[in-house]
Design an enzyme around this catalytic site. Structure first.
Site: not given
Ligand code: OSB
Ligand code: MG
Length: 374
Positions: A135, A161, A163, A188, A213, A238, A262, A290
């Site tokens: 991510s 992925k 953001k 995401d 996402e 999510d 999660k 994660g």
């Molecule tokens: O939406 O997946 C998410 C990190 C903090 C809060 C929300 C998210 C995330 C990540 C991190 O996408 C994923 C990772 O741990 O590498």
């Molecule tokens: Mg997410």
């Protein structure tokens, strides 16, 4: 099992690189760990709450308070035989899933050790390795993002992925897709869009994304179902999925075609398995998200990802992407094929470096059963 001690601590762990999402930047993690001792064994749990209540209503401080004053004493006064007993032990507490998962997951870890089997085996896992993705946070510029993608693909990661948010979306996808036409790519939004952005979101369809996402509100199913009717790209939920009932509602309403599971968000292993099973029975694939975990939460994510319906690469990746030194050994590593090999030793399969944990601890509290005062 008799609970001999519950030790709660907060650690400060700086990330190797700050991580930016549509709701803000994280540079230093404040991580709460629970250490549960029972009959000579120690189970560990990690709280995945963020420093601020931005991803969900919980935060490091709210989870700490709820564990110290409510959940910890309830667990200390009980004798769970299985991790699955925790849902009943904590039944009076509403919400606070990340706080609940911190303790419940430690009990599953203990149970696996007591049975002499790996945590993944105890959970019903069927894989011996898991496919990994990364991510990637929002970057200062597109060239910087491109350099990071190049590095992660070279390391073997199977899925990228990105953001995204308004202003960091179409142009980014365009550049990434033209350079890497064939990679597994997803995005995401962490709730950065509204239904009035639907025409804009339809343009995402041009980039062959594996999924988008959580484009809309964190607590929504209905508007996501309206949006999904207009999109070719599968929606993955999510934030919206808090439990099995949410998964069933979302699937029935066609609010999503994929679910991100999660552990913290759903309140621990029991509910994560329930969401996994509900999705599997309805042909909806899941993957493990994660939350910038240290090695303990990461080990739990790896064990969970061994379940059959975790068929898409998750966000569970190598320790070194997050930490200069992780608090477990061996550190979590990813093979050049983009996989993590699931340990088969009893319990979580990664030892906690207790000296390092002690050094990083900024507060610590031992929780005892509430005693009735006459
Ligand atoms: O939406 O997946 C998410 C990190 C903090 C809060 C929300 C998210 C995330 C990540 C991190 O996408 C994923 C990772 O741990 O590498
Ligand atoms: Mg997410």
């Amino acid at each position: 099992m008799k609970i001999d001690a519950i030790i709660l601590r907060e650690l400060h762990l700086p990330l190797v690189r700050p991580f930016e999402t549509s709701f803000g930047v994280t540079a230093n993690r404040r991580i709460v760990l629970a250490e549960v001792r029972s009959e000579g064994l120690t189970g560990w749990g990690e709280c995945t709450a963020g420093e601020h209540p931005f991803f969900s209503a919980e935060s490091t401080d709210s989870a700490w308070a709820v564990i110290v004053s409510e959940l910890g004493p309830m667990l200390a006064a009980s004798t769970p035989e299985h991790g699955g007993d925790c849902q009943k032990i904590f039944r009076l507490v509403r919400g606070n899933p990340m706080a609940r998962a911190t303790l419940e997951n430690a009990i599953w870890d203990l149970e696996a050790q007591r049975e002499g089997i790996s945590l993944s085996q105890l959970l019903g896992g069927v894989r011996d390795k898991i496919p990994c993705g990364v991510s990637l946070g929002i970057q200062a510029s597109i060239p910087e993002l491109m350099a990071i993608i190049e590095r992660e693909l070279a390391a073997g990661y199977q899925r990228i992925k990105l953001k995204c948010k308004p202003g960091w979306d179409l142009e980014v996808f365009e550049k990434v897709r033209s350079r890497w036409p064939g990679i597994m790519l997803s995005c995401d939004a962490n709730s950065a869009y509204r239904l009035r952005d639907a025409d804009h979101l339809v343009e995402f369809d041009a980039f062959d994304l594996l999924m988008i996402e959580q484009p809309l509100w964190h607590d929504d199913f209905y508007y996501h179902s309206m949006l999904q009717k207009r999109l070719e790209t599968p929606i993955c939920l999510d934030e919206s999925i808090r439990n099995r009932r949410d998964a069933l509602a979302a699937i029935e309403m066609e609010s999503c075609k994929i679910i991100n599971i999660k552990l913290g968000r759903v309140g621990g292993f029991s509910e994560a398995i329930a969401v996994h099973n509900a999705a599997q029975e309805r042909g909806i694939p899941v993957w493990c998200g994660g939350m910038l975990e240290s090695g303990i939460g990461r080990a739990h994510n790896i064990a969970l990802s061994a379940l059959e319906n975790f068929s898409l690469p998750g966000d569970v990746s190598a320790s070194a992407r997050y930490w200069r030194e992780d608090i477990v050994e061996p550190e979590i590593e990813v093979t050049s094929a983009g996989e993590i090999v699931i340990p088969d030793s009893p319990g979580r399969g990664y030892e906690v470096k207790t000296d390092l944990v002690e050094r990083l601890t900024v507060r610590k509290e031992e929780i005892r059963a509430l005693e009735l005062v006459g």
